[in-house]
Design a protein around this motif. Structure first.
Motif, PDB file in Angstrom:
ATOM      1  N   SER A   1       0.826  -1.200   0.000  1.00 19.69           N
ATOM      2  CA  SER A   1       0.000   0.000   0.000  1.00 19.69           C
ATOM      3  C   SER A   1       0.862   1.253   0.000  1.00 19.69           C
ATOM      4  O   SER A   1       0.613   2.207  -0.752  1.00 19.69           O
ATOM      5  N   VAL A   2       1.888   1.256   0.849  1.00 20.10           N
ATOM      6  CA  VAL A   2       2.784   2.409   0.896  1.00 20.10           C
ATOM      7  C   VAL A   2       3.459   2.621  -0.455  1.00 20.10           C
ATOM      8  O   VAL A   2       3.552   3.756  -0.961  1.00 20.10           O
ATOM      9  N   LEU A   3       3.930   1.563  -1.066  1.00 22.70           N
ATOM     10  CA  LEU A   3       4.617   1.684  -2.351  1.00 22.70           C
ATOM     11  C   LEU A   3       3.677   2.209  -3.434  1.00 22.70           C
ATOM     12  O   LEU A   3       4.074   3.040  -4.264  1.00 22.70           O
ATOM     13  N   ASP A   4       2.434   1.753  -3.427  1.00 19.99           N
ATOM     14  CA  ASP A   4       1.472   2.225  -4.423  1.00 19.99           C
ATOM     15  C   ASP A   4       1.154   3.708  -4.221  1.00 19.99           C
ATOM     16  O   ASP A   4       1.043   4.472  -5.193  1.00 19.99           O
ATOM     17  N   LEU A   5       1.013   4.130  -2.981  1.00 19.06           N
ATOM     18  CA  LEU A   5       0.741   5.539  -2.710  1.00 19.06           C
ATOM     19  C   LEU A   5       1.931   6.402  -3.096  1.00 19.06           C
ATOM     20  O   LEU A   5       1.770   7.474  -3.694  1.00 19.06           O
ATOM     21  N   ALA A   6       3.127   5.953  -2.764  1.00 17.51           N
ATOM     22  CA  ALA A   6       4.323   6.725  -3.106  1.00 17.51           C
ATOM     23  C   ALA A   6       4.469   6.868  -4.620  1.00 17.51           C
ATOM     24  O   ALA A   6       4.819   7.939  -5.125  1.00 17.51           O
ATOM     25  N   ALA A   7       4.172   5.804  -5.345  1.00 15.59           N
ATOM     26  CA  ALA A   7       4.254   5.862  -6.803  1.00 15.59           C
ATOM     27  C   ALA A   7       3.236   6.833  -7.383  1.00 15.59           C
ATOM     28  O   ALA A   7       3.418   7.351  -8.493  1.00 15.59           O
ATOM     29  N   ASP A   8       2.177   7.112  -6.629  1.00 15.20           N
ATOM     30  CA  ASP A   8       1.133   8.047  -7.073  1.00 15.20           C
ATOM     31  C   ASP A   8       1.452   9.486  -6.669  1.00 15.20           C
ATOM     32  O   ASP A   8       0.649  10.389  -6.910  1.00 15.20           O
ATOM     33  N   GLY A   9       2.586   9.705  -6.038  1.00 17.27           N
ATOM     34  CA  GLY A   9       2.963  11.063  -5.646  1.00 17.27           C
ATOM     35  C   GLY A   9       2.446  11.483  -4.289  1.00 17.27           C
ATOM     36  O   GLY A   9       2.501  12.676  -3.955  1.00 17.27           O
ATOM     37  N   VAL A  10       1.939  10.560  -3.493  1.00 19.12           N
ATOM     38  CA  VAL A  10       1.475  10.883  -2.138  1.00 19.12           C
ATOM     39  C   VAL A  10       2.701  11.007  -1.229  1.00 19.12           C
ATOM     40  O   VAL A  10       3.525  10.101  -1.162  1.00 19.12           O
ATOM     41  N   VAL A  11       2.803  12.142  -0.535  1.00 18.58           N
ATOM     42  CA  VAL A  11       3.953  12.361   0.352  1.00 18.58           C
ATOM     43  C   VAL A  11       3.586  12.140   1.816  1.00 18.58           C
ATOM     44  O   VAL A  11       4.469  11.914   2.644  1.00 18.58           O
ATOM     45  N   TYR A  12       2.317  12.236   2.141  1.00 21.16           N
ATOM     46  CA  TYR A  12       1.846  11.898   3.491  1.00 21.16           C
ATOM     47  C   TYR A  12       0.467  11.276   3.365  1.00 21.16           C
ATOM     48  O   TYR A  12      -0.397  11.794   2.656  1.00 21.16           O
ATOM     49  N   ALA A  13       0.278  10.150   4.057  1.00 25.38           N
ATOM     50  CA  ALA A  13      -1.017   9.476   4.045  1.00 25.38           C
ATOM     51  C   ALA A  13      -1.351   8.999   5.435  1.00 25.38           C
ATOM     52  O   ALA A  13      -0.477   8.540   6.180  1.00 25.38           O
ATOM     53  N   GLU A  14      -2.613   9.107   5.780  1.00 26.85           N
ATOM     54  CA  GLU A  14      -3.131   8.478   6.986  1.00 26.85           C
ATOM     55  C   GLU A  14      -3.958   7.289   6.560  1.00 26.85           C
ATOM     56  O   GLU A  14      -5.016   7.434   5.937  1.00 26.85           O
ATOM     57  N   GLN A  15      -3.448   6.111   6.869  1.00 25.36           N
ATOM     58  CA  GLN A  15      -4.111   4.869   6.492  1.00 25.36           C
ATOM     59  C   GLN A  15      -4.860   4.319   7.690  1.00 25.36           C
ATOM     60  O   GLN A  15      -4.342   4.301   8.814  1.00 25.36           O
ATOM     61  N   ARG A  16      -6.070   3.864   7.446  1.00 21.85           N
ATOM     62  CA  ARG A  16      -6.914   3.383   8.539  1.00 21.85           C
ATOM     63  C   ARG A  16      -7.327   1.941   8.310  1.00 21.85           C
ATOM     64  O   ARG A  16      -7.462   1.482   7.173  1.00 21.85           O
ATOM     65  N   TYR A  17      -7.511   1.239   9.406  1.00 22.71           N
ATOM     66  CA  TYR A  17      -7.995  -0.131   9.350  1.00 22.71           C
ATOM     67  C   TYR A  17      -8.556  -0.488  10.720  1.00 22.71           C
ATOM     68  O   TYR A  17      -8.266   0.190  11.722  1.00 22.71           O
TER      69      TYR A  17
END
Length: 381
Positions: free
Chosen positions: A104-120
């Motif tokens: 998930s982190v790798l996919d977000l980084a490849a999309d240009g996301v520099v900060y994400a709050e992931q929830r589960y």
């Protein structure tokens, strides 16, 4: 995913062109509302399901990805949520949780996301014998691996974790305690999710009191399937710092005009006056019936009226989307400009659950320079 699959998702038939997607992807992005169990790679689900013997509706990754989008596009939040039976089923062991979090982190980084709050929701990952704390440890390890691998690939990303309590399960006190126990280990906030109608925030009132007493932030899914009463409970009873979705606040914006434009009801004034951020998710909101289309999504009107809005993915798998695509759809179908993209990116950074000094550095050192460079300082399309 082909055009018919996109149409099934409730998005406009015409997808953003490659040039627009490339432009938006190159910009730094901040994502506040993204579910870990809604962002798995279809190929990963196929592989892990084969290992565990879990039956899937489709056997190939492409067909499975298209199935998730179709199945989530019923127009009902309750039916939308049923798709998670297949993702949660393969997230019941420590290795699988680590892998899903890392990817998930790798996919977000490849999309240009520099900060994400992931929830589960940790309570959904106990079928394999893990404890709640072991679930958190596995996910955090996966996030750390993803951040490290992204850095090795030349991409910088940071992840904050939100622990979610499911509305129907009444384990809010337990999950709140778990979040507090891990507040110095990457967990930055608390959330409640699941079927909104019939399961109000008041069922978790004691959990929210505990969190407020501990000065720990919470966001609440509200104003998606249910309306203004749900939003009122989220902000007044739960003390939500942000509203997950929150699009039904538009129901308190009335057609008649007053001296300042459309007349706002008392709750809409409360949310706007206090700049309580809305975590809008355009494609997902169309899928669940909270909005009719991206072009007519309330986020554009609410932004123009001065509400604090952010743009998010919700569940990338079920919506067949990325944050780049969500923002590009708003450019193409709702007339958003680079200035609008900059505004929602800065708003997301400033209302993240990072500390104030960290938010400021994110805006000053990362977001503003990139937008200035990309637009020549004009922030215009």
């Amino acid at each position: 995913m082909n055009d018919s699959d996109r149409t099934a998702a409730g998005a406009e038939q015409h997808e953003p062109d490659a040039a627009l997607l490339d432009q938006v992807r190159a910009l730094p992005k901040v994502l506040l509302h993204d579910h870990l169990d809604g962002g798995l790679r279809p190929a990963t689900i196929v592989e892990l399901a084969a290992q565990t013997g879990h039956p899937l509706p489709e056997s190939s990754p492409d067909a499975l990805g298209a199935w998730f989008v179709r199945a989530a596009s019923s127009g009902s939040l309750e039916l939308y949520l049923e798709t998670f039976a297949h993702t949660v089923a393969v997230m019941q062991t420590e290795p699988n949780l680590r892998r899903v979090a890392r990817e998930s982190v790798l996919d977000l980084a490849a999309d240009g996301v520099v900060y994400a709050e992931q929830r589960y929701a940790p309570e959904q990952h106990l079928a394999g014998g893990l404890t709640l704390q072991q679930v958190v440890d596995a996910v955090q390890a996966g996030f750390a691996e993803g951040v490290e691998q992204a850095a090795a690939d030349g991409r910088t990303i940071r992840i904050g974790t939100l622990l979610t309590a499911m509305r129907h399960a009444d384990r809010g006190d337990e999950i709140a305690a778990l979040a507090l126990a891990n507040r110095d280990a990457g967990v930055v906030g608390f959330d409640i999710a699941g079927a909104e109608v019939g399961f109000p925030a008041s069922r978790q009132a004691s959990a929210f009191r505990t969190l407020r007493d501990a000065s720990f932030p919470a966001t609440v899914h509200a104003g998606e399937a249910a309306g203004l009463d749900s939003i009122a409970e989220a902000v007044h009873l739960a003390g939500a710092c942000r509203l997950g979705h929150g699009v039904r606040i538009i129901d308190d914006v009335h057609d008649e005009l007053d001296a300042d434009g459309p007349r706002l009801g008392r709750l809409a004034h409360w949310v706007r006056d206090r700049q309580i951020p809305l975590e809008t998710c355009p494609t997902s909101n169309v899928q669940t019936g909270a909005a009719t289309s991206v072009a007519e999504h309330p986020v554009t009107r609410l932004k123009r009226l001065g509400f604090t809005v952010t743009v998010n993915t919700d569940n990338r798998l079920q919506s067949g989307t990325t944050l780049t695509r969500e923002l590009a759809l708003l450019v193409q179908h709702a007339g958003w400009t680079p200035a609008d993209l900059r505004d929602v990116t800065v708003a997301a950074a400033q209302h993240s659950f990072l500390h104030h000094d960290e938010r400021t550095r994110l805006v000053v050192d990362v977001i503003e320079p990139a937008f200035t460079a990309a637009t020549g300082g004009r922030h215009r399309a």
